[in-house]
Design a protein around this motif. Structure first.
Motif, PDB file in Angstrom:
ATOM      1  N   LYS A  16       0.830  -1.199   0.000  1.00 50.88           N
ATOM      2  CA  LYS A  16       0.000   0.000   0.000  1.00 50.88           C
ATOM      3  C   LYS A  16       0.867   1.253   0.000  1.00 50.88           C
ATOM      4  O   LYS A  16       0.567   2.233  -0.698  1.00 50.88           O
ATOM      5  N   THR A  17       1.958   1.212   0.760  1.00 47.65           N
ATOM      6  CA  THR A  17       2.850   2.381   0.804  1.00 47.65           C
ATOM      7  C   THR A  17       3.588   2.572  -0.521  1.00 47.65           C
ATOM      8  O   THR A  17       4.032   3.673  -0.841  1.00 47.65           O
ATOM      9  N   LYS A  18       3.706   1.486  -1.315  1.00 44.20           N
ATOM     10  CA  LYS A  18       4.393   1.549  -2.611  1.00 44.20           C
ATOM     11  C   LYS A  18       3.417   1.740  -3.774  1.00 44.20           C
ATOM     12  O   LYS A  18       3.810   1.681  -4.944  1.00 44.20           O
ATOM     13  N   ASN A  19       2.142   1.948  -3.431  1.00 43.62           N
ATOM     14  CA  ASN A  19       1.092   2.114  -4.454  1.00 43.62           C
ATOM     15  C   ASN A  19       0.968   0.904  -5.380  1.00 43.62           C
ATOM     16  O   ASN A  19       0.733   1.031  -6.582  1.00 43.62           O
ATOM     17  N   ILE A  20       1.166  -0.277  -4.801  1.00 44.32           N
ATOM     18  CA  ILE A  20       1.004  -1.524  -5.558  1.00 44.32           C
ATOM     19  C   ILE A  20      -0.348  -2.136  -5.211  1.00 44.32           C
ATOM     20  O   ILE A  20      -0.663  -2.333  -4.031  1.00 44.32           O
ATOM     21  N   ASN A  21      -1.145  -2.417  -6.236  1.00 49.31           N
ATOM     22  CA  ASN A  21      -2.450  -3.039  -6.040  1.00 49.31           C
ATOM     23  C   ASN A  21      -2.242  -4.522  -5.759  1.00 49.31           C
ATOM     24  O   ASN A  21      -1.947  -5.305  -6.659  1.00 49.31           O
ATOM     25  N   VAL A  22      -2.359  -4.922  -4.501  1.00 53.17           N
ATOM     26  CA  VAL A  22      -2.103  -6.301  -4.111  1.00 53.17           C
ATOM     27  C   VAL A  22      -3.367  -6.924  -3.536  1.00 53.17           C
ATOM     28  O   VAL A  22      -4.145  -6.261  -2.845  1.00 53.17           O
ATOM     29  N   GLN A  23      -3.593  -8.186  -3.836  1.00 49.83           N
ATOM     30  CA  GLN A  23      -4.670  -8.957  -3.222  1.00 49.83           C
ATOM     31  C   GLN A  23      -4.075 -10.245  -2.692  1.00 49.83           C
ATOM     32  O   GLN A  23      -3.171 -10.824  -3.315  1.00 49.83           O
ATOM     33  N   THR A  24      -4.574 -10.695  -1.564  1.00 48.41           N
ATOM     34  CA  THR A  24      -4.013 -11.878  -0.910  1.00 48.41           C
ATOM     35  C   THR A  24      -5.099 -12.918  -0.685  1.00 48.41           C
ATOM     36  O   THR A  24      -6.290 -12.612  -0.674  1.00 48.41           O
ATOM     37  N   CYS A  25      -4.653 -14.153  -0.508  1.00 50.14           N
ATOM     38  CA  CYS A  25      -5.578 -15.263  -0.262  1.00 50.14           C
ATOM     39  C   CYS A  25      -4.865 -16.281   0.618  1.00 50.14           C
ATOM     40  O   CYS A  25      -3.758 -16.730   0.287  1.00 50.14           O
ATOM     41  N   SER A  26      -5.477 -16.638   1.739  1.00 51.35           N
ATOM     42  CA  SER A  26      -4.854 -17.580   2.671  1.00 51.35           C
ATOM     43  C   SER A  26      -5.312 -19.015   2.445  1.00 51.35           C
ATOM     44  O   SER A  26      -4.820 -19.934   3.093  1.00 51.35           O
ATOM     45  N   SER A  27      -6.245 -19.222   1.505  1.00 49.41           N
ATOM     46  CA  SER A  27      -6.761 -20.562   1.219  1.00 49.41           C
ATOM     47  C   SER A  27      -6.331 -21.007  -0.176  1.00 49.41           C
ATOM     48  O   SER A  27      -6.655 -20.366  -1.175  1.00 49.41           O
ATOM     49  N   PHE A  28      -5.588 -22.115  -0.261  1.00 48.66           N
ATOM     50  CA  PHE A  28      -5.144 -22.636  -1.549  1.00 48.66           C
ATOM     51  C   PHE A  28      -6.335 -23.102  -2.383  1.00 48.66           C
ATOM     52  O   PHE A  28      -6.367 -22.924  -3.604  1.00 48.66           O
ATOM     53  N   ALA A  29      -7.329 -23.684  -1.738  1.00 47.75           N
ATOM     54  CA  ALA A  29      -8.510 -24.188  -2.455  1.00 47.75           C
ATOM     55  C   ALA A  29      -9.296 -23.041  -3.082  1.00 47.75           C
ATOM     56  O   ALA A  29      -9.750 -23.129  -4.226  1.00 47.75           O
ATOM     57  N   LYS A  30      -9.464 -21.941  -2.323  1.00 47.45           N
ATOM     58  CA  LYS A  30     -10.179 -20.780  -2.866  1.00 47.45           C
ATOM     59  C   LYS A  30      -9.414 -20.175  -4.041  1.00 47.45           C
ATOM     60  O   LYS A  30     -10.001 -19.754  -5.037  1.00 47.45           O
ATOM     61  N   ALA A  31      -8.092 -20.124  -3.904  1.00 49.93           N
ATOM     62  CA  ALA A  31      -7.272 -19.583  -4.993  1.00 49.93           C
ATOM     63  C   ALA A  31      -7.423 -20.434  -6.250  1.00 49.93           C
ATOM     64  O   ALA A  31      -7.531 -19.916  -7.362  1.00 49.93           O
ATOM     65  N   GLN A  32      -7.465 -21.753  -6.069  1.00 48.57           N
ATOM     66  CA  GLN A  32      -7.612 -22.661  -7.210  1.00 48.57           C
ATOM     67  C   GLN A  32      -8.931 -22.423  -7.938  1.00 48.57           C
ATOM     68  O   GLN A  32      -8.998 -22.466  -9.173  1.00 48.57           O
ATOM     69  N   GLU A  33      -9.984 -22.154  -7.184  1.00 51.47           N
ATOM     70  CA  GLU A  33     -11.282 -21.851  -7.794  1.00 51.47           C
ATOM     71  C   GLU A  33     -11.247 -20.516  -8.518  1.00 51.47           C
ATOM     72  O   GLU A  33     -11.799 -20.350  -9.599  1.00 51.47           O
ATOM     73  N   LEU A  34     -10.563 -19.556  -7.916  1.00 48.27           N
ATOM     74  CA  LEU A  34     -10.466 -18.228  -8.503  1.00 48.27           C
ATOM     75  C   LEU A  34      -9.730 -18.257  -9.841  1.00 48.27           C
ATOM     76  O   LEU A  34     -10.045 -17.512 -10.767  1.00 48.27           O
ATOM     77  N   PHE A  35      -8.741 -19.162  -9.949  1.00 51.45           N
ATOM     78  CA  PHE A  35      -7.950 -19.261 -11.175  1.00 51.45           C
ATOM     79  C   PHE A  35      -8.806 -19.649 -12.381  1.00 51.45           C
ATOM     80  O   PHE A  35      -8.411 -19.424 -13.526  1.00 51.45           O
ATOM     81  N   LYS A  36      -9.963 -20.247 -12.146  1.00 46.71           N
ATOM     82  CA  LYS A  36     -10.820 -20.700 -13.240  1.00 46.71           C
ATOM     83  C   LYS A  36     -11.534 -19.534 -13.927  1.00 46.71           C
ATOM     84  O   LYS A  36     -12.077 -19.700 -15.011  1.00 46.71           O
ATOM     85  N   ASP A  37     -11.535 -18.376 -13.270  1.00 47.17           N
ATOM     86  CA  ASP A  37     -12.187 -17.207 -13.846  1.00 47.17           C
ATOM     87  C   ASP A  37     -11.323 -16.646 -14.969  1.00 47.17           C
ATOM     88  O   ASP A  37     -10.153 -16.315 -14.747  1.00 47.17           O
TER      89      ASP A  37
END
Length: 699
Positions: free
Chosen positions: A186-207
């Motif tokens: 945030k201090t570097k003005n980088i748009n970052v999103q995080t995910c603590s669940s590998f399973a949720k990330a795997q589902e998100l990748f399908k989009d």
């Protein structure tokens, strides 16, 4: 025929030249009545393609007629070739269904070609039905649409982003680390999103809208069965443009196998935990800031002219300057003529295949690191795997939109340029620093069986002499090899999978150029080199350079000397150039092999006939015999196996014979070896591997 009246634009007419089938008239009328033929503001290339549909279909029919008269394997391949091109380019021009159907047809034809020797029961009617289906697919294509003009955002307007478009997407089950990363980003003005669940990330990748610039994944999850490697594979399988995303992994286990697997998967960055979050963000930020240099030179070799036309049209006014050829003739001459940043290579070329050309390219020390992207209309995983083994950066499956094509090429170039961001260079010579050389060596030692390290010392510490020598190093070796500045008066060169015997010849050629420089006319100004090899001489670059410097100190008065750390290998350099007799009817392959072997100091004599070859070897056998015979199975005047037997009876064990063949079955290999081959090499092959076989046989 349309009348050539004054003021009439003939490009608005579709012209049928007799003789033509009734189906041609039917298709033309149907396309016109359904508004499939449009004379609006379509691109010129699209107009030309639609105008050429009838000629393409007529050509396929001609090949069917020829096959019906004489059923040969070659004529069957001639039916496949235009269908292959339709599979690759049809979708680019709005005929997706044509591409899809032609891909299926090509797969079926490949199976028929492979089993042709066992008999072919295909009839003319069968192929004509296939042709009718292709015509039907053209008819069912949607009407062409004019390209919408790009909207220019007004001042103050903001680009809308979906919730999953971001610069960095970070997956890690360590929630505390995620919070720190979010805070620093945030201090570097980088748009970052995080995910603590590998399973949720795997589902998100399908989009399909999931397109982060950088994907960072923890390698091991303490809470889930899914690994970081599983996530990366899932992302690449789900997203057709995954290659446009930089990928990094984090690992806390510090196991060598993790680094090996990361290298095999083409990971861009590898971090070991614990990692300083600010360092991690800094390196990612630097990668994102990497920009494409002005006017990158791109070489495209593809025999599909329709594909080339529309790609060239869409790359105009971009940072990519495209040069196109439609066959592999004079392959090296064409590459030598331009300072290309990337090679785009079609697999299905007339004559020597794309894989054969790729293997030849990788054997040349100047181009071993030239980024190569293969282009194919069939998603054959086995062929793609072979291509990756020969060092490609990516592959493109036709059809692909010109915009996606451009994005993939730009991303690969961006990744290539990002090396200068991650690995530091010193200011004086713009060579990599000692630390960067150590990092490079660590990465390469994981994935390569041997590495050659050349250590140079100069007879003077004169800055101007050092600059001249560094400039010659840069010009001669280009960007494909790693050049570094170790300490005052000491330069280091890293070369991958290049045998010392080959390297010796290359360095002698390099010395010849250095000696021509005015700065080195004085005989007191010279350089010396020592070649050391990983893992024989040490398991890290410091050990190799240290051993080399000891030898260089003992030989410091030698004028432009080249030494080797191992005496047993030094004797191999003192032998005379090897004489190789090459027998092949494949002119393109023969020229490529001759070029590569001559470059490494071998004397090569070519023959394209079996009888001529046997007579020649018989005449010189007792006078000046070749050191090695390379026999290609592609002969027309004689059975290569019979020739192999005859040669073996003539020369016995005195001259090794390397046999090249497309046959990969175990029984074929056993037959070749039993009939007299000293070594059996299957096509396609890497010429680096063939050179290794030659070295083994010439000891």
């Amino acid at each position: 025929n349309a009348p050539a009246e004054e003021g009439v634009d003939l490009s608005k007419y579709y012209i049928l030249t007799p003789p033509f089938d009734p189906i041609d008239i039917t298709l033309l009328l149907a396309l016109t009545s359904q508004d499939k033929i449009s004379f609006g503001e379509l691109d010129t290339e699209v107009k030309e393609y639609r105008r050429s549909i009838f000629d393409k279909l007529r050509f396929i029919k001609q090949q069917i007629e020829i096959f019906d008269k004489e059923k040969t394997k070659e004529h069957l391949e001639n039916i496949k070739k235009p269908i292959h091109k339709l599979a690759g380019s049809g979708g680019l021009y709005g005929f997706d269904k044509v591409s899809s159907f032609c891909k299926q047809t090509e797969t079926a034809l490949n199976e028929k070609i492979e089993s042709f020797d066992k008999g072919c029961d295909e009839t003319k009617d069968t192929f004509l039905k296939t042709l009718e289906e292709i015509k039907k697919c053209f008819l069912e294509a949607p009407a062409p649409q004019e390209q919408p003009k790009a909207e220019i955002p007004t001042q103050g307007s903001e680009e809308k982003k979906t919730s999953i478009e971001c610069e960095l997407f970070f997956v890690d089950d360590d929630e505390d680390l995620l919070k720190v990363i979010e805070k620093i980003a945030k201090t570097k003005n980088i748009n970052v999103q995080t995910c603590s669940s590998f399973a949720k990330a795997q589902e998100l990748f399908k989009d399909p809208n999931f397109k982060p610039k950088f994907l960072l994944v923890d390698l091991h999850s303490d809470k889930e069965q899914i690994s970081g490697y599983d996530l990366i594979k899932s992302f690449r399988e789900s997203n057709p443009l995954a290659s446009s995303t930089f990928i990094g992994i984090l690992s806390a286990k510090k196991e060598l196998t993790d680094k090996v697997k990361a290298t095999e998967l083409g990971i861009d960055l590898y971090f070991e935990k614990p990692v300083a979050p600010d360092v991690l963000i800094y390196q990612i930020q630097k990668l994102n800031e990497t920009k494409i240099e002005e006017k990158q030179q791109i070489l495209l070799i593809d025999d599909d002219i329709d594909f080339c036309k529309i790609i060239a049209s869409n790359l105009k006014n971009t940072s990519l300057n495209l040069t196109m050829y439609h066959d592999g003739n004079d392959f090296f001459k064409r590459i030598d003529e331009g300072n290309y940043s990337i090679l785009l290579l079609d697999l299905n070329l007339p004559g020597l295949s794309g894989l054969d050309l790729l293997g030849t390219l990788r054997s040349d020390y100047r181009y071993r690191k030239l980024p190569v992207v293969i282009i194919t209309a069939t998603n054959d995983l086995e062929i793609i795997k072979k291509a990756y083994n020969l060092g490609i950066q990516d592959y493109i499956v036709k059809p692909i939109t010109p915009e996606d094509f451009k994005n993939q090429v730009e991303t690969i170039l961006k990744k290539k340029q990002s090396l200068d961001v991650i690995y530091q260079k010193e200011d004086r010579f713009n060579f990599y620093t000692k630390q960067s050389l150590q990092d490079f060596f660590l990465t390469y030692s994981i994935n390569y069986s041997y590495i050659s390290v050349v250590t140079f010392t100069l007879s003077t510490k004169d800055q101007s002499i050092q600059h001249v020598f560094a400039k010659k190093l840069e010009d001669f070796f280009g960007n494909q090899d790693i050049k570094g500045f170790w300490q005052e008066g000491v330069f280091v060169l890293l070369l991958i999978q290049l045998m010392p015997t080959q390297l010796r010849i290359i360095l002698e050629t390099f010395y010849d150029q250095v000696k021509r420089e005015d700065s080195f006319e004085d005989k007191t100004k010279f350089a010396n080199a020592v070649i050391s090899v990983f893992p024989n001489d040490g398991d890290n670059i410091d050990a190799l350079v240290s051993k080399s410097l000891t030898i260089l100190e003992a030989t410091k008065d030698t004028y432009f000397g080249i030494s080797l750390t191992q005496e047993t290998k030094e004797t191999r350099f003192q032998s005379t150039k090897k004489f190789i007799y090459l027998i092949s009817n494949n002119k393109i392959l023969a020229r490529a092999l001759e070029y590569s072997l001559n470059l490494r100091g071998y004397t090569v004599k070519l023959s394209n006939e079996g009888k001529e070859s046997y007579d020649y070897i018989s005449s010189i056998f007792l006078k000046n015999p070749p050191d090695i015979i390379i026999l290609d199975s592609e002969l027309k005047d004689e059975d290569p196996i019979i020739l192999l037997e005859k040669l073996k009876r003539l020369i016995g064990e005195r001259i090794p014979i390397i046999y090249l063949s497309q046959r990969t079955r175990e029984e074929d290999i056993i037959e070749g070896l039993s009939k007299g081959a000293s070594s059996y090499v299957t096509k396609p092959f890497s010429i680096s591997m063939l050179l290794h076989r030659i070295e083994q046989r010439s000891l």
